[in-house]
Write a protein that holds these residues in place. Structure first.
Motif, PDB file in Angstrom:
ATOM      1  N   LYS A  17       0.828  -1.204   0.000  1.00 52.97           N
ATOM      2  CA  LYS A  17       0.000   0.000   0.000  1.00 52.97           C
ATOM      3  C   LYS A  17       0.865   1.259   0.000  1.00 52.97           C
ATOM      4  CE  LYS A  17      -4.010   1.983   2.296  1.00 52.97           C
ATOM      5  NZ  LYS A  17      -4.929   1.879   3.440  1.00 52.97           N
ATOM      6  N   THR A  18       0.596   2.135  -0.972  1.00 49.96           N
ATOM      7  CA  THR A  18       1.366   3.373  -1.075  1.00 49.96           C
ATOM      8  C   THR A  18       0.926   4.357  -0.010  1.00 49.96           C
ATOM      9  OG1 THR A  18       1.541   3.052  -3.463  1.00 49.96           O
ATOM     10  CG2 THR A  18       2.039   5.252  -2.610  1.00 49.96           C
ATOM     11  N   LYS A  19       1.887   4.928   0.660  1.00 49.50           N
ATOM     12  CA  LYS A  19       1.584   5.906   1.702  1.00 49.50           C
ATOM     13  C   LYS A  19       1.654   7.319   1.131  1.00 49.50           C
ATOM     14  CE  LYS A  19       2.967   3.363   5.841  1.00 49.50           C
ATOM     15  NZ  LYS A  19       3.760   3.426   7.096  1.00 49.50           N
ATOM     16  N   PHE A  20       0.753   8.183   1.598  1.00 44.36           N
ATOM     17  CA  PHE A  20       0.775   9.587   1.215  1.00 44.36           C
ATOM     18  C   PHE A  20       1.858  10.324   1.988  1.00 44.36           C
ATOM     19  CE2 PHE A  20      -3.534   8.779  -0.318  1.00 44.36           C
ATOM     20  CZ  PHE A  20      -3.516   9.483  -1.515  1.00 44.36           C
ATOM     21  N   MET A  81       7.779  25.167   0.699  1.00 46.70           N
ATOM     22  CA  MET A  81       6.832  24.058   0.624  1.00 46.70           C
ATOM     23  C   MET A  81       6.251  23.930  -0.789  1.00 46.70           C
ATOM     24  SD  MET A  81       3.307  23.387   2.760  1.00 46.70           S
ATOM     25  CE  MET A  81       2.356  24.489   1.703  1.00 46.70           C
ATOM     26  N   ILE A  82       5.908  25.072  -1.412  1.00 53.46           N
ATOM     27  CA  ILE A  82       5.380  25.039  -2.777  1.00 53.46           C
ATOM     28  C   ILE A  82       6.410  24.442  -3.724  1.00 53.46           C
ATOM     29  CG2 ILE A  82       4.565  26.454  -4.696  1.00 53.46           C
ATOM     30  CD1 ILE A  82       2.547  26.338  -2.462  1.00 53.46           C
ATOM     31  N   ARG A  83       7.688  24.837  -3.563  1.00 51.39           N
ATOM     32  CA  ARG A  83       8.738  24.292  -4.435  1.00 51.39           C
ATOM     33  C   ARG A  83       8.894  22.787  -4.226  1.00 51.39           C
ATOM     34  NH1 ARG A  83      11.420  29.128  -2.905  1.00 51.39           N
ATOM     35  NH2 ARG A  83      12.648  28.002  -1.344  1.00 51.39           N
ATOM     36  N   GLY A  88       7.823  17.105  -6.446  1.00 54.72           N
ATOM     37  CA  GLY A  88       7.300  15.770  -6.175  1.00 54.72           C
ATOM     38  C   GLY A  88       7.640  15.193  -4.825  1.00 54.72           C
ATOM     39  N   LYS A  89       7.935  16.033  -3.835  1.00 54.08           N
ATOM     40  CA  LYS A  89       8.291  15.546  -2.504  1.00 54.08           C
ATOM     41  C   LYS A  89       7.088  15.439  -1.573  1.00 54.08           C
ATOM     42  CE  LYS A  89      12.923  17.628  -2.726  1.00 54.08           C
ATOM     43  NZ  LYS A  89      13.853  18.610  -2.101  1.00 54.08           N
ATOM     44  N   ILE A  90       5.945  15.991  -1.971  1.00 54.16           N
ATOM     45  CA  ILE A  90       4.764  16.065  -1.094  1.00 54.16           C
ATOM     46  C   ILE A  90       3.528  15.623  -1.885  1.00 54.16           C
ATOM     47  CG2 ILE A  90       3.279  17.616   0.254  1.00 54.16           C
ATOM     48  CD1 ILE A  90       5.758  19.392   0.678  1.00 54.16           C
ATOM     49  N   ASP A  91       2.639  14.861  -1.220  1.00 47.93           N
ATOM     50  CA  ASP A  91       1.382  14.417  -1.844  1.00 47.93           C
ATOM     51  C   ASP A  91       0.155  15.098  -1.251  1.00 47.93           C
ATOM     52  OD1 ASP A  91       2.734  12.477  -3.460  1.00 47.93           O
ATOM     53  OD2 ASP A  91       2.844  11.166  -1.698  1.00 47.93           O
ATOM     54  N   TYR A  92       0.299  15.635  -0.035  1.00 52.38           N
ATOM     55  CA  TYR A  92      -0.884  16.146   0.671  1.00 52.38           C
ATOM     56  C   TYR A  92      -0.411  17.200   1.673  1.00 52.38           C
ATOM     57  CZ  TYR A  92      -5.546  15.688   2.887  1.00 52.38           C
ATOM     58  OH  TYR A  92      -6.812  15.910   3.359  1.00 52.38           O
ATOM     59  N   LYS A 114      -2.568  26.029  -8.034  1.00 49.56           N
ATOM     60  CA  LYS A 114      -1.252  25.507  -8.422  1.00 49.56           C
ATOM     61  C   LYS A 114      -1.055  24.099  -7.871  1.00 49.56           C
ATOM     62  CE  LYS A 114       2.447  28.093  -8.555  1.00 49.56           C
ATOM     63  NZ  LYS A 114       3.629  28.920  -8.179  1.00 49.56           N
ATOM     64  N   LEU A 115      -1.431  23.885  -6.595  1.00 50.35           N
ATOM     65  CA  LEU A 115      -1.251  22.570  -5.995  1.00 50.35           C
ATOM     66  C   LEU A 115      -2.234  21.554  -6.564  1.00 50.35           C
ATOM     67  CD1 LEU A 115      -0.481  23.375  -2.247  1.00 50.35           C
ATOM     68  CD2 LEU A 115       1.085  22.989  -4.134  1.00 50.35           C
ATOM     69  N   LEU A 116      -3.446  21.983  -6.887  1.00 50.48           N
ATOM     70  CA  LEU A 116      -4.413  21.069  -7.495  1.00 50.48           C
ATOM     71  C   LEU A 116      -3.959  20.628  -8.881  1.00 50.48           C
ATOM     72  CD1 LEU A 116      -7.914  22.481  -6.467  1.00 50.48           C
ATOM     73  CD2 LEU A 116      -6.794  20.400  -5.665  1.00 50.48           C
ATOM     74  N   ASP A 117      -3.295  21.535  -9.605  1.00 51.05           N
ATOM     75  CA  ASP A 117      -2.725  21.159 -10.907  1.00 51.05           C
ATOM     76  C   ASP A 117      -1.680  20.062 -10.744  1.00 51.05           C
ATOM     77  OD1 ASP A 117      -4.305  22.922 -12.274  1.00 51.05           O
ATOM     78  OD2 ASP A 117      -2.815  24.517 -12.353  1.00 51.05           O
ATOM     79  N   LEU A 118      -1.055  20.026  -9.559  1.00 45.10           N
ATOM     80  CA  LEU A 118      -0.063  18.984  -9.259  1.00 45.10           C
ATOM     81  C   LEU A 118      -0.702  17.786  -8.557  1.00 45.10           C
ATOM     82  CD1 LEU A 118       2.703  21.375  -7.830  1.00 45.10           C
ATOM     83  CD2 LEU A 118       2.701  20.301 -10.089  1.00 45.10           C
ATOM     84  N   ASN A 119      -2.054  17.783  -8.470  1.00 46.15           N
ATOM     85  CA  ASN A 119      -2.815  16.732  -7.770  1.00 46.15           C
ATOM     86  C   ASN A 119      -2.446  16.648  -6.289  1.00 46.15           C
ATOM     87  OD1 ASN A 119      -4.269  15.825 -10.080  1.00 46.15           O
ATOM     88  ND2 ASN A 119      -2.435  14.722 -10.769  1.00 46.15           N
ATOM     89  N   ILE A 120      -2.240  17.808  -5.676  1.00 40.80           N
ATOM     90  CA  ILE A 120      -1.918  17.877  -4.247  1.00 40.80           C
ATOM     91  C   ILE A 120      -3.023  18.661  -3.538  1.00 40.80           C
ATOM     92  CG2 ILE A 120      -0.258  18.654  -2.520  1.00 40.80           C
ATOM     93  CD1 ILE A 120       1.899  18.442  -4.678  1.00 40.80           C
TER      94      ILE A 120
END
Length: 519
Positions: A17-20, A81-83, A88-92, A114-120
């Motif tokens: 199971k992949t962890k967020f 945090m945005i950078r 790709g270091k953060i999922d949520y 911006k974060l939603l475009d990255l699916n975050i």
């Protein structure tokens, strides 16, 4: 009869199971002990909150201390945090509330998109709001505008109090300039620093340049008020500061409704108070030094208040360091037989340990721009034409239609308020019912106005991009390949140049495209 044997499918091993990867952001607006205790409590809360979830893994805690929430650019940890999200270091992301994340509606929506475009997604605990499951941004826009309204209200109350103290001369200068300190009641002279101030004025009157004066001070190991190195700009600022004569002018700057600070050139009242504190230089010396600076500026063709102070060259203020985010400054390098122009990161120039980005040559930067434009001219049918068509196809017809609907609803809302007031005046309804209904209508009108403002900004932004892209397309259709750099073309097409390394830069165009070139 033929015999068919069933071959059972192999059981696939259970996938892990992949962890967020979950990060938290928190902020306090002052650096008082109470607020810092609150920050520490938030940090402990999020560390334990994330650790207790089996499907989450801790991706970091980002926090800003003593920083306003009205401007995202003023908060380095939020930008970091945005950078990290972009890399790709953060999922949520989780945060306490919308007001802790941002008190500026435009900034809040921009970062969420911006974060939603990255699916975050972002989860706001207080409002129980998850941007990943939102069907509309309207709810977020309303809540963030309420946070911004609260900040505006606090700001207006503070401004009123400060202006009252301006008028009666009781305002206390919280941060005295170099050469002074605050003893709790008034500004007092620091003898050692005062000697340096007098020396600076003497050097200016002797005809020395501000850059040379700054170099001498740095060579002697003398620091500014904040412990930084002296620059030509800090010397100029010191020379024109009337506080060294013992006088003071209140409200030399002001903050607008969008929390942007401006120099007060007569837009707001100013208040002058003579002999406010002990002088370091006489008024005659002060006036003479200012005149020398004015004469130097006149000889260089620099007019006060014009962009020429900072943007004397087309690249000025437009080259951004991809490592630290600071702007690049123009420098001249000398070899034994010739000299050449370079652009260097301001942070790197001050302290190489804080930024390792080295300089780039002016001629290489111009050559890269010419190459980028020639590629657009050559491949305009493959790049620009489809891009312009996509922008036009995605134009805001729906937004414009929605704005018209909202304006109609606002008109109906106004009519309902008028009828309600009439019923109250004629005695058909009591005061309690009137207040309840009127508050409902006022809140409804606020929601309509907020959505109209949000949609209008979106339409305006897209229209500017379409216009810029169309202009660039027309240029490439008519122009032949460039053989030299064009200042005007650069100004018209490029928003900024981001230096990714000494070998690679990215041109961020006004039409919305970002094109990378090698140096």
């Amino acid at each position: 009869m033929k015999k068919v044997t069933k071959i059972k499918a192999k059981q696939a091993p259970a996938a892990e199971k992949t962890k967020f990867r979950v990060a938290a952001y928190c902020r306090v607006s002052t650096d008082s002990d109470a607020q810092l205790e609150s920050l520490e409590a938030q940090k402990q809360h999020y560390e334990s909150y994330i650790a207790c979830r089996d499907d989450w893994t801790f991706a970091g805690l980002y926090y800003d201390e003593g920083i306003t929430g009205t401007k995202k650019d003023k908060r380095p940890e939020l930008m970091r945090m945005i950078r990290d999200c972009e890399t790709g270091k953060i999922d949520y992301v989780i945060t306490k509330s919308i007001s802790r994340f941002s008190r500026n509606t435009t900034d809040c929506l921009e970062m969420v998109r911006k974060l939603l475009d990255l699916n975050i997604p972002i989860y706001f605990e207080k409002e129980n709001l998850n941007t990943g499951s939102m069907e509309s941004e309207l709810f977020l826009a309303i809540l963030s505008s309420m946070a911004e309204g609260e900040s505006v209200s606090i700001s207006e109350n503070s401004k009123w109090s400060i202006q009252k103290r301006f008028k009666n001369g009781t305002f206390k200068i919280s941060y005295p300039p170099y050469g002074y300190d605050w003893d709790g009641d008034q500004m007092v002279v620091i003898p050692e620093q005062a000697e340096n101030v007098r020396w600076i004025f003497d050097q200016v009157l002797a005809g020395r340049g501000t850059q040379d004066i700054a170099k001498d001070l740095n060579a002697k190991g003398i620091c500014t008020k904040k412990g930084n190195r002296w620059t030509a700009n800090t010397i100029r600022t010191l020379i024109v500061n009337e506080k060294y004569t013992g006088d003071v002018i209140f409200q030399k700057t002001y903050t607008d409704s969008q929390f942007n600070r401006h120099v007060n050139n007569g837009e707001k009242d100013q208040y002058a108070l003579a002999d406010h504190h002990e002088a370091i230089v006489s008024r005659e010396v002060f006036a003479a030094a200012r005149e020398v600076l004015r004469q130097h500026s006149k000889e260089k063709g620099i007019v006060k208040g014009s962009d020429k102070y900072l943007n004397r060259y087309c690249f000025s203020g437009k080259i951004i360091c991809g490592e630290c985010g600071d702007v690049f400054k123009r420098r001249t390098h000398y070899c034994s037989e010739y000299k050449y122009i370079v652009w260097a990161c301001s942070t790197h120039l001050d302290d190489k340990s804080k930024c390792s980005m080295k300089f780039i040559r002016d001629d290489a930067l111009k050559a890269a721009f010419v190459t980028m434009i020639n590629k657009l001219i050559f491949a305009r049918k493959l790049i620009l034409k489809p891009y312009v068509q996509a922008l036009r196809k995605g134009n805001n017809d729906d937004s414009l239609h929605r704005i018209q609907e909202l304006q109609t609803l606002l008109m109906e809302n106004s009519q309902q308020k008028e009828r309600l007031t009439g019923f109250m005046a004629q005695g058909y309804i009591d005061q309690i019912l009137y207040n309840e209904e009127m508050n409902t209508l006022l809140a409804q009108a606020d929601r309509y106005n907020t959505e109209i403002e949000m949609l209008s900004k979106s339409v305006k932004g897209d229209a500017c991009q379409i216009q810029a892209a169309t202009t660039l397309l027309r240029f490439t259709e008519k122009s032949s390949m460039l053989d030299s750099f064009d200042d005007e073309l650069f100004e018209e097409t490029v928003s900024c140049v981001r230096v990714l390394s000494r070998e690679k830069i990215a041109f961020e165009l006004k039409c919305g495209l970002t094109l990378t070139e090698r140096m």
